[in-house]
Design an enzyme around this catalytic site. Structure first.
Site, short mmCIF file in Angstrom:
data_model
loop_
_atom_site.label_atom_id
_atom_site.label_comp_id
_atom_site.label_asym_id
_atom_site.label_seq_id
_atom_site.Cartn_x
_atom_site.Cartn_y
_atom_site.Cartn_z
N LYS A 116 57.22 36.84 -0.31
CA LYS A 116 56.56 38.12 -0.09
C LYS A 116 55.47 38.42 -1.12
O LYS A 116 54.47 39.07 -0.80
CB LYS A 116 57.60 39.24 -0.05
CG LYS A 116 58.47 39.10 1.21
CD LYS A 116 59.69 39.96 1.21
CE LYS A 116 59.34 41.41 1.38
NZ LYS A 116 60.52 42.21 1.77
N LYS A 158 61.67 44.36 -5.91
CA LYS A 158 61.98 43.72 -4.62
C LYS A 158 62.17 42.22 -4.82
O LYS A 158 61.55 41.63 -5.71
CB LYS A 158 60.84 43.94 -3.62
CG LYS A 158 60.65 45.39 -3.23
CD LYS A 158 59.35 45.59 -2.46
CE LYS A 158 59.56 45.73 -0.99
NZ LYS A 158 58.29 46.12 -0.30
N GLY A 164 65.50 42.00 5.56
CA GLY A 164 66.56 42.82 6.12
C GLY A 164 66.83 44.09 5.33
O GLY A 164 67.90 44.68 5.42
N LYS A 201 54.73 49.77 -6.67
CA LYS A 201 54.74 51.22 -6.79
C LYS A 201 55.69 51.74 -5.72
O LYS A 201 55.66 51.29 -4.57
CB LYS A 201 53.31 51.74 -6.53
CG LYS A 201 53.19 53.23 -6.43
CD LYS A 201 52.93 53.84 -7.79
CE LYS A 201 53.13 55.34 -7.76
NZ LYS A 201 53.78 55.84 -8.98
N HIS A 235 67.01 51.31 4.56
CA HIS A 235 65.85 50.45 4.83
C HIS A 235 65.95 49.69 6.14
O HIS A 235 65.23 48.73 6.37
CB HIS A 235 65.63 49.44 3.68
CG HIS A 235 65.47 50.08 2.34
ND1 HIS A 235 64.52 51.03 2.07
CD2 HIS A 235 66.16 49.90 1.19
CE1 HIS A 235 64.63 51.40 0.81
NE2 HIS A 235 65.63 50.75 0.26
N LYS A 237 65.65 49.87 10.31
CA LYS A 237 65.05 50.70 11.35
C LYS A 237 66.11 51.18 12.34
O LYS A 237 67.01 50.42 12.70
CB LYS A 237 63.96 49.91 12.08
CG LYS A 237 62.81 49.54 11.17
CD LYS A 237 61.96 48.42 11.73
CE LYS A 237 60.95 47.96 10.68
NZ LYS A 237 60.29 46.70 11.07
N ARG A 291 57.58 36.40 13.54
CA ARG A 291 58.52 36.19 14.66
C ARG A 291 58.42 37.39 15.61
O ARG A 291 57.75 38.36 15.30
CB ARG A 291 59.94 36.12 14.12
CG ARG A 291 60.25 37.35 13.26
CD ARG A 291 61.71 37.51 12.92
NE ARG A 291 61.92 38.44 11.82
CZ ARG A 291 61.92 39.75 11.91
NH1 ARG A 291 61.72 40.35 13.07
NH2 ARG A 291 62.11 40.51 10.84
P1 ADP Z 1 62.57 43.88 4.11
O1 ADP Z 1 61.82 42.62 4.37
O2 ADP Z 1 63.78 43.66 3.28
O3 ADP Z 1 62.83 44.65 5.36
P2 ADP Z 1 60.24 45.51 3.43
O4 ADP Z 1 59.30 45.14 2.37
O5 ADP Z 1 59.81 45.30 4.85
O6 ADP Z 1 61.64 44.76 3.17
O7 ADP Z 1 60.65 47.02 3.26
C1 ADP Z 1 61.64 47.65 4.07
C2 ADP Z 1 61.56 49.15 3.92
O8 ADP Z 1 61.76 49.55 2.55
C3 ADP Z 1 60.21 49.74 4.30
O9 ADP Z 1 60.08 49.96 5.68
C4 ADP Z 1 60.25 51.04 3.51
O10 ADP Z 1 61.06 52.00 4.16
C5 ADP Z 1 60.94 50.65 2.22
N1 ADP Z 1 59.93 50.25 1.20
C6 ADP Z 1 59.44 49.00 1.01
N2 ADP Z 1 58.52 48.99 0.01
C7 ADP Z 1 58.41 50.27 -0.42
C8 ADP Z 1 57.62 50.92 -1.43
N3 ADP Z 1 56.75 50.25 -2.18
N4 ADP Z 1 57.78 52.26 -1.59
C9 ADP Z 1 58.66 52.95 -0.85
N5 ADP Z 1 59.43 52.39 0.12
C10 ADP Z 1 59.33 51.08 0.33
#
Ligand code: ADP
Length: 447
Positions: A116, A158, A164, A201, A235, A237, A291
């Protein structure tokens, strides 16, 4: 065109892929674990092969088992669906090495977007705005402290190989940083086999808005508008809609074009989703999924495009069936993810489905592998049905969704249908004024 496609998945997405194949005159092969011998995807496919015992690690993730199944059935191609092996670059490469077509992007693109922090860097280089944060994985605590100070607390840690919605840590003050990095590293190693973490951030009130793209191997890239997936819990959906209530046509065209330009620069082929956080009128890229996504039907409902069919066509080397000006988005669509979970405690609720009556009527689509008498096994994801509703306006869509939820009967287990009924009656949701934290404020987050 392929004569036979092996579907390396289960549940509703296996059915979804089977349906696209059927309509294209393609035969299907189902693979399954011993726990899924009676599953609907096995019943519908032309052929089926048992590839292992119930745990996914020994069945749906069993690469030799899947390759053997494709070999003995004479399949031409393998569709991975979502989850399981869908974003495993090594699997995609092994599939191709054995002479099958992988219905998805090239392994190099899966790999590039799977890291990522590297994905953010390549998107930034392609002109896409990203969430402020580290340009590389965190090396040491001093560098992390300096960076966190520059971007300002709160920050989010992260996992570079994460997914997920797992393994993220919000850090609100400098003294918590080192401890949180250590914990995040441990969890990342345990969950993803890679302890690299990065810092971003932490945005206070963003919406999650993602752009669906599809590209062929002839240099054509189109977008099918955006989806608003801000309704999340832990986190994950819960409900998605298209178009986003927060965007106007100009913003839609702008982010769609930025996504297509970036994907074209990568030389990407296949369906994909660029995920953004959207706050105060600005977009920030967070990741790209290489995907088909769970929520793809909302884009299909407003565009009339069968995204899985296009995935299969472009994997076969054909050009896209349409160009950007041919894509007309019409009306509004909402998807409710129905999970086999208690609607308030979110405790998993596998078991026997005693009654099953899906809603119907104009503009109502249910993607599910359930049937009356089916025993939901406890080993897999709790998603058991997707209710997708289309209306000519958001309001018509909401009214239709309300009545469809009333009709939906899944007996014998707990489901999240009552949660969706609560959501569609909520004034904030009806107004479209919500962000990624809104749902957790309503129903709570971590147990
Ligand atoms: P994953 O691949 O684990 O699903 P994502 O990067 O897609 O992780 O993030 C999943 C969710 O986490 C996002 O839809 C959002 O709700 C929250 N999130 C991710 N990054 C941020 C951030 N920088 N600030 C606030 N919320 C975040």
């Amino acid at each position: 065109m392929f004569d036979k496609v092996l579907i390396a998945n289960r549940g509703e997405i296996a059915l979804r892929i089977h349906r696209a194949c059927r309509e294209m005159g393609i035969h299907t092969v189902a693979v399954h674990s011993t726990a899924d011998a009676d599953a609907m995807h096995v019943r519908l496919a032309d052929e089926s092969v048992c590839i292992g015992p119930p745990p996914a690690s020994e069945s749906y993730l069993n690469i030799p088992g899947i390759i053997s199944a494709a070999t003995i059935t004479g399949a031409d191609a393998i569709h991975p669906g979502y989850g399981f092996l869908s974003e495993n670059a090594a699997f995609a490469a092994i599939v191709e090495e054995h002479g099958f077509v992988f219905i998805g992007p090239e392994p190099r693109h899966i790999e590039a977007m799977g890291d990522k922090v590297a994905a953010k860097a390549s998107m930034q280089a392609a002109g896409v705005p990203v969430v402020p944060g580290s340009e590389d994985a965190v090396r040491d605590n001093d560098a992390a402290a300096k960076l966190a100070d520059e971007i300002g607390f709160p920050v989010l840690i992260k996992a570079s190989g994460g997914g997920g919605g797992r393994g993220m840590k919000v850090v609100s003050a400098p003294e918590e940083l080192a401890g949180s990095i250590a914990t995040a590293r441990r969890e990342a190693l345990a969950n993803f086999g890679n302890d690299a973490v990065y810092i971003e951030k932490y945005l206070a009130k963003p919406r999650h808005i993602e752009v669906q793209i599809i590209a062929d191997s002839h240099g054509h890239v189109v977008h099918i508008g955006e989806r608003d997936c801000s309704l999340q819990r832990t986190h994950q959906k819960v409900l998605e809609e298209a178009p986003s209530p927060a965007l106007n046509a100009e913003q839609r065209a702008e982010i769609g074009k930025a996504a297509c330009d970036a994907v074209r620069k990568l030389g990407y082929r296949g369906a994909g989703t660029l995920e953004f956080l959207y706050e105060d009128g600005k977009f920030f890229f967070i990741e790209m999924n290489t995907r088909i996504q769970v929520e793809h039907p909302v884009s299909e409902m407003i565009s009339g495009i069968d995204i899985v069919r296009e995935q299969i066509r472009v994997a076969d080397g054909r050009p896209l069936s349409f160009a950007q000006p041919d894509i007309a988005l019409s009306g509004h669509a909402i998807e409710c993810r129905v999970n086999a979970e208690h609607p308030e405690t979110f405790a998993p609720s596998p078991g026997r489905v005693t009654d099953y009556h899906p809603p119907g009527g104009l503009g109502v689509r249910v993607d599910s592998a359930l049937y009356a008498g089916y025993e939901i096994p406890p080993y897999y994801d709790s998603l058991v049905a997707k209710l997708i509703v289309h209306g000519s306006s958001r309001n018509e869509c909401l009214m239709r969704l309300r009545r469809a939820l009333e009709e939906f009967v899944i007996g014998g287990i707990d489901t999240t249908i009552p949660l969706h009924q609560r959501l569609v009656a909520d004034a904030d949701f009806i107004n479209g004024s919500y962000d990624i934290h809104w749902l957790e404020n309503l129903v709570g987050g971590e147990p």
